[in-house]
Design a protein around this motif. Sequence first.
Motif, PDB file in Angstrom:
ATOM      1  N   TRP A 292      -1.674  -0.702  -3.115  1.00 51.10           N
ATOM      2  CA  TRP A 292      -0.986  -0.714  -1.671  1.00 51.10           C
ATOM      3  C   TRP A 292      -1.449   0.158  -0.399  1.00 51.10           C
ATOM      4  O   TRP A 292      -1.544  -0.399   0.529  1.00 51.10           O
ATOM      5  CB  TRP A 292       0.529  -0.290  -1.984  1.00 51.10           C
TER       6      TRP A 292
ATOM      7  N   THR B 143       2.854  -7.242  -9.072  1.00 49.18           N
ATOM      8  CA  THR B 143       3.297  -5.737  -8.707  1.00 49.18           C
ATOM      9  C   THR B 143       2.221  -4.806  -8.495  1.00 49.18           C
ATOM     10  O   THR B 143       1.229  -4.578  -9.332  1.00 49.18           O
ATOM     11  CB  THR B 143       4.084  -5.103  -9.658  1.00 49.18           C
ATOM     12  N   LEU B 144       1.943  -4.559  -7.156  1.00 48.54           N
ATOM     13  CA  LEU B 144       0.642  -4.017  -6.889  1.00 48.54           C
ATOM     14  C   LEU B 144       0.830  -2.360  -7.186  1.00 48.54           C
ATOM     15  O   LEU B 144       2.074  -1.867  -7.235  1.00 48.54           O
ATOM     16  CB  LEU B 144       0.563  -3.849  -5.025  1.00 48.54           C
ATOM     17  N   THR B 145      -0.352  -1.868  -7.545  1.00 47.69           N
ATOM     18  CA  THR B 145      -0.110  -0.376  -7.829  1.00 47.69           C
ATOM     19  C   THR B 145      -0.111   0.500  -6.572  1.00 47.69           C
ATOM     20  O   THR B 145      -0.163   0.012  -5.473  1.00 47.69           O
ATOM     21  CB  THR B 145      -1.166   0.002  -8.645  1.00 47.69           C
ATOM     22  N   HIS B 146       0.332   1.747  -6.717  1.00 43.43           N
ATOM     23  CA  HIS B 146       0.487   2.772  -5.722  1.00 43.43           C
ATOM     24  C   HIS B 146      -0.794   2.743  -4.922  1.00 43.43           C
ATOM     25  O   HIS B 146      -0.759   2.652  -3.566  1.00 43.43           O
ATOM     26  CB  HIS B 146       0.855   3.824  -6.160  1.00 43.43           C
TER      27      HIS B 146
ATOM     28  N   TYR C  88      -5.343 -10.556  -9.952  1.00 40.61           N
ATOM     29  CA  TYR C  88      -4.200 -10.998 -10.344  1.00 40.61           C
ATOM     30  C   TYR C  88      -3.842 -12.431 -10.544  1.00 40.61           C
ATOM     31  O   TYR C  88      -2.934 -13.021 -10.918  1.00 40.61           O
ATOM     32  CB  TYR C  88      -3.075 -10.639  -9.418  1.00 40.61           C
TER      33      TYR C  88
ATOM     34  N   ALA D  61       2.957  -9.737  -1.601  1.00 41.84           N
ATOM     35  CA  ALA D  61       3.145  -8.668  -2.611  1.00 41.84           C
ATOM     36  C   ALA D  61       3.232  -7.325  -1.991  1.00 41.84           C
ATOM     37  O   ALA D  61       3.767  -6.490  -2.309  1.00 41.84           O
ATOM     38  CB  ALA D  61       2.312  -8.774  -3.813  1.00 41.84           C
ATOM     39  N   TRP D  62       2.307  -6.898  -0.891  1.00 40.79           N
ATOM     40  CA  TRP D  62       2.294  -5.778  -0.336  1.00 40.79           C
ATOM     41  C   TRP D  62       3.623  -5.507   0.277  1.00 40.79           C
ATOM     42  O   TRP D  62       4.081  -4.245   0.192  1.00 40.79           O
ATOM     43  CB  TRP D  62       1.126  -5.749   0.664  1.00 40.79           C
TER      44      TRP D  62
ATOM     45  N   ARG E 253       6.204  -4.860  -2.391  1.00 42.29           N
ATOM     46  CA  ARG E 253       6.150  -3.482  -3.257  1.00 42.29           C
ATOM     47  C   ARG E 253       6.887  -2.470  -2.829  1.00 42.29           C
ATOM     48  O   ARG E 253       7.076  -1.265  -3.540  1.00 42.29           O
ATOM     49  CB  ARG E 253       4.525  -3.345  -3.296  1.00 42.29           C
ATOM     50  N   HIS E 254       7.150  -2.687  -1.543  1.00 40.97           N
ATOM     51  CA  HIS E 254       7.958  -1.395  -0.906  1.00 40.97           C
ATOM     52  C   HIS E 254       9.385  -1.112  -1.414  1.00 40.97           C
ATOM     53  O   HIS E 254       9.973  -1.848  -1.822  1.00 40.97           O
ATOM     54  CB  HIS E 254       8.062  -1.485   0.658  1.00 40.97           C
TER      55      HIS E 254
ATOM     56  N   ASN F 250      12.804  -2.574  -1.261  1.00 42.22           N
ATOM     57  CA  ASN F 250      13.518  -3.827  -1.724  1.00 42.22           C
ATOM     58  C   ASN F 250      13.660  -4.982  -0.650  1.00 42.22           C
ATOM     59  O   ASN F 250      14.823  -5.387  -0.498  1.00 42.22           O
ATOM     60  CB  ASN F 250      14.655  -3.616  -2.694  1.00 42.22           C
TER      61      ASN F 250
END
Length: 308
Positions: free
Chosen positions: A296, A290-293, A249, A259-260, A263-264, A267
């Motif tokens: 994360w 924005t991390l992917t699922h 990134y 970011a981890w 990402r939840h 919010n």
Amino acid sequence: MKMLNIVNGPQNVSNIVLGCMRMPALDVKAAADMINSAYKMGINFFDHATCYGEGEAETRFGDALPLTGISRDDIVLQSKCGLHFDRGEFDWTKEDILASAEASLKRLRTDRLDVLLLHRPDLLFDPAEVAEAFDKLYDSGKVLHFGVSNITPGQLELLKKYVRQPLVFNQLQFSLDQTQLIDCGLYINNLTTDRSTDRDNGILDYCRLHDITIQAWSPLQKGMFGGCFVDDPEFPELNAVLARLGEKYGVPKTAIAIAWILRHPANMQAIAGTMDPAHLKDICDASKVTLTHKEWYELYLASGKFLP
């Protein structure tokens, strides 16, 4: 910087907050430079507490803000009350809440607090007294919004029975190392690990159900105040994943760790306690990610957890 509109609370606030606990280490000019740096990075939310430096953090901020040229109306000031380590007690009495709020206003050189949080539970708290204090502060315009810090669902329910203002924030510890906020939900009914132990009575789900925004404190810490896990040799697997995703990134490892949290889907806000502008920039770079699922989960597992 991602901005949030808090349900029943302040609008258009940054999802990264500058925590000012360490501001007493700066002189007034350095404090002004720090505030300016944070604001230029998109941070408009500043967190205080009456116990930070026994009031010196608020004093330093109050002295420094006029040097920045930033309008008071363009920032959100939050403080917390109730902790009195000097007296060996936590205090949510009406008298102490009112006195603490007045002292914060004076030190911060402002006519209002945008947010006031109750800072850890007073084991003797009377919710009716809390409600009386909140009413007086709210009706006078001295506090616009209210919340709590490190409070359980039961304690929140008891407060809500008496307090008429919405409780819009709950400050809770959360980081890639300190994941107890989410662990119990994963390891439920699992006797092979103490991560199944319910340590907070389901506060994460409670806050989401009741529109209470979680503010994650010490988001880079190992333990409570054990130092940062980023680049710590005790966390080789985690740092390897942070480095690889950081390279992907184009941000530092610190940004990936923040970011981890962001990402939840709850919010959350992340509270950055650094007084180093360069470190703060690394943290704010989390807003670019924005991390992917899958990413994360990869970070969660690399921090020492497992899928049951």
